[in-house]
Motif scaffolding. Structure first.
Motif, short mmCIF file in Angstrom:
data_model
loop_
_atom_site.label_atom_id
_atom_site.label_comp_id
_atom_site.label_asym_id
_atom_site.label_seq_id
_atom_site.Cartn_x
_atom_site.Cartn_y
_atom_site.Cartn_z
N THR A 58 0.81 -1.22 0.00
CA THR A 58 0.00 0.00 0.00
C THR A 58 0.84 1.26 0.00
O THR A 58 0.31 2.36 -0.08
N GLU A 59 2.17 1.13 0.11
CA GLU A 59 3.05 2.29 0.12
C GLU A 59 4.16 2.12 -0.91
O GLU A 59 4.64 1.01 -1.14
N GLN A 60 4.53 3.23 -1.51
CA GLN A 60 5.64 3.21 -2.45
C GLN A 60 6.93 3.52 -1.70
O GLN A 60 7.04 4.55 -1.03
N ALA A 61 7.88 2.61 -1.78
CA ALA A 61 9.13 2.78 -1.04
C ALA A 61 10.26 2.18 -1.86
O ALA A 61 10.09 1.16 -2.53
N PRO A 62 11.43 2.81 -1.84
CA PRO A 62 12.59 2.26 -2.57
C PRO A 62 13.16 1.05 -1.84
O PRO A 62 12.86 0.82 -0.67
N ALA A 63 13.95 0.31 -2.55
CA ALA A 63 14.64 -0.82 -1.91
C ALA A 63 15.56 -0.28 -0.82
O ALA A 63 16.18 0.78 -0.97
N ARG A 64 15.65 -0.99 0.27
CA ARG A 64 16.46 -0.52 1.38
C ARG A 64 17.18 -1.68 2.06
O ARG A 64 16.79 -2.85 1.89
N ALA A 91 11.91 -2.93 -3.39
CA ALA A 91 11.12 -1.73 -3.64
C ALA A 91 9.64 -2.11 -3.74
O ALA A 91 9.28 -3.19 -4.22
N THR A 92 8.77 -1.25 -3.26
CA THR A 92 7.33 -1.52 -3.28
C THR A 92 6.58 -0.39 -3.97
O THR A 92 7.08 0.73 -4.09
N GLU A 93 5.36 -0.71 -4.42
CA GLU A 93 4.49 0.27 -5.06
C GLU A 93 3.22 0.43 -4.23
O GLU A 93 2.84 -0.47 -3.47
N ALA A 94 2.59 1.57 -4.41
CA ALA A 94 1.33 1.84 -3.70
C ALA A 94 0.16 1.36 -4.55
O ALA A 94 -0.06 1.85 -5.66
N HIS A 95 -0.60 0.38 -4.05
CA HIS A 95 -1.78 -0.13 -4.74
C HIS A 95 -3.04 0.34 -4.02
O HIS A 95 -3.06 0.44 -2.79
N SER A 96 -4.07 0.60 -4.79
CA SER A 96 -5.34 1.02 -4.20
C SER A 96 -6.01 -0.17 -3.53
O SER A 96 -5.70 -1.33 -3.81
N GLN A 97 -6.97 0.13 -2.66
CA GLN A 97 -7.71 -0.93 -1.98
C GLN A 97 -8.51 -1.74 -2.98
O GLN A 97 -8.69 -2.95 -2.80
N GLU A 98 -8.99 -1.11 -4.04
CA GLU A 98 -9.74 -1.84 -5.07
C GLU A 98 -8.84 -2.84 -5.78
O GLU A 98 -9.25 -3.99 -6.04
N GLN A 99 -7.61 -2.40 -6.10
CA GLN A 99 -6.67 -3.30 -6.76
C GLN A 99 -6.30 -4.47 -5.85
O GLN A 99 -6.23 -5.62 -6.28
N ILE A 100 -6.09 -4.18 -4.59
CA ILE A 100 -5.74 -5.23 -3.64
C ILE A 100 -6.89 -6.23 -3.48
O ILE A 100 -6.68 -7.45 -3.44
N ALA A 101 -8.12 -5.71 -3.42
CA ALA A 101 -9.28 -6.59 -3.30
C ALA A 101 -9.41 -7.49 -4.52
O ALA A 101 -9.74 -8.69 -4.40
#
Length: 263
Positions: A147-153, A168-178
């Protein structure tokens, strides 16, 4: 003569406790012994630890070697820090003398100003050498549900001697996750249905959707009292009646319905 012997004995008795007391005073402290014991161990550098890692030594041996290298580095740092504290006191005295001398020149005294010495730098531990030997862990993250966009760490756990890598992660909407969760549930349900079996009269029948269709087609053409060959879940070929096949098809259908309703 007897009096002389008694005096000698008394003097010996008085001298012995004094000698014992002197021995206790000069005996090294426990802290000193620990530091000496640390330096008496075979020297283990971080390069030695990296060599063990490269040669694929057992993890337990690598961790023991790393702990030994850390202890020796810490002991050397402690000794260096104690010496630094002494050097700082001496440098401060020299600075005060130089500052006082230069101040006297400003008041009209003859002579050239002297250089004011700098305080010595405090010793530091280069953590990069130690951290290069840490055990590596790659953290698993469900990228499709983030649910959050973050670089690799990279995070270092200096207590556990572990380095953790986060992707690294991307921010997905609740609709996309559902939607992703729903699709995964369907796939899981289909996989579970493909493994279903039902038992009729001690015989295990495959209960997946394709097997249900095969049973339904066979039931349409079978006569009431007839038998037909059927391959069971364990690949045994048996003769089954129409009633047995109907029971297996009914149980399979009910089992599939229970899976669908259970969503």
């Amino acid at each position: 003569m007897e009096q002389t012997n008694e005096q000698t004995a008394s003097a010996v008795e008085t001298t012995v406790p004094d000698a014992q007391q002197t021995e206790q005073q000069v005996s090294p402290s426990s802290t000193t012994l620990e530091v000496e014991a640390t330096f008496e161990q075979p020297q283990m550098s971080y390069e030695d630890v990296l060599t063990k890692i490269a040669l694929r030594h057992p993890q337990e041996q690598v961790e023991q070697a790393l702990q030994q290298a850390i202890e020796q580095e810490q002991a050397a740092y402690t000794a260096a820090y104690q010496q630094w504290e002494l050097d700082v006191v001496e440098a401060q005295e020299q600075r005060q003398e130089a500052l006082a001398y230069n101040a006297s020149l400003n008041e009209g005294s003859e002579g050239e100003a002297v250089e004011v010495p700098e305080l010595p730098a405090a010793p530091q531990i280069d953590m990069s050498l130690r951290r290069a030997c840490y055990r590596k862990e790659y953290v698993e993250v469900d990228l499709a549900l983030s649910t959050e966009q973050a670089p690799a760490r990279t995070e270092y756990d200096d207590d556990a001697c572990v380095v953790r890598f986060y992707p690294a992660t991307e921010a997905h909407s609740q609709e996309q996750i559902a939607m992703v969760k729903r699709e995964r549930f369907k796939q899981s349900r289909s996989a579970l249905l493909a493994q279903q079996t039902v038992e009729v009269d001690g015989m295990m029948f495959d209960a997946d959707e394709l097997s249900q269709q095969r049973m339904a087609r066979k039931l349409l053409v079978m006569e009431e009292q007839s038998l037909t060959s059927w391959v069971l879940a364990n690949n045994d070929v048996v003769q089954v009646s129409k009633e047995q096949l109907f029971s297996a098809c009914k149980l399979a259908s009910e089992q599939q319905t229970a899976l669908w309703i259970g969503e």
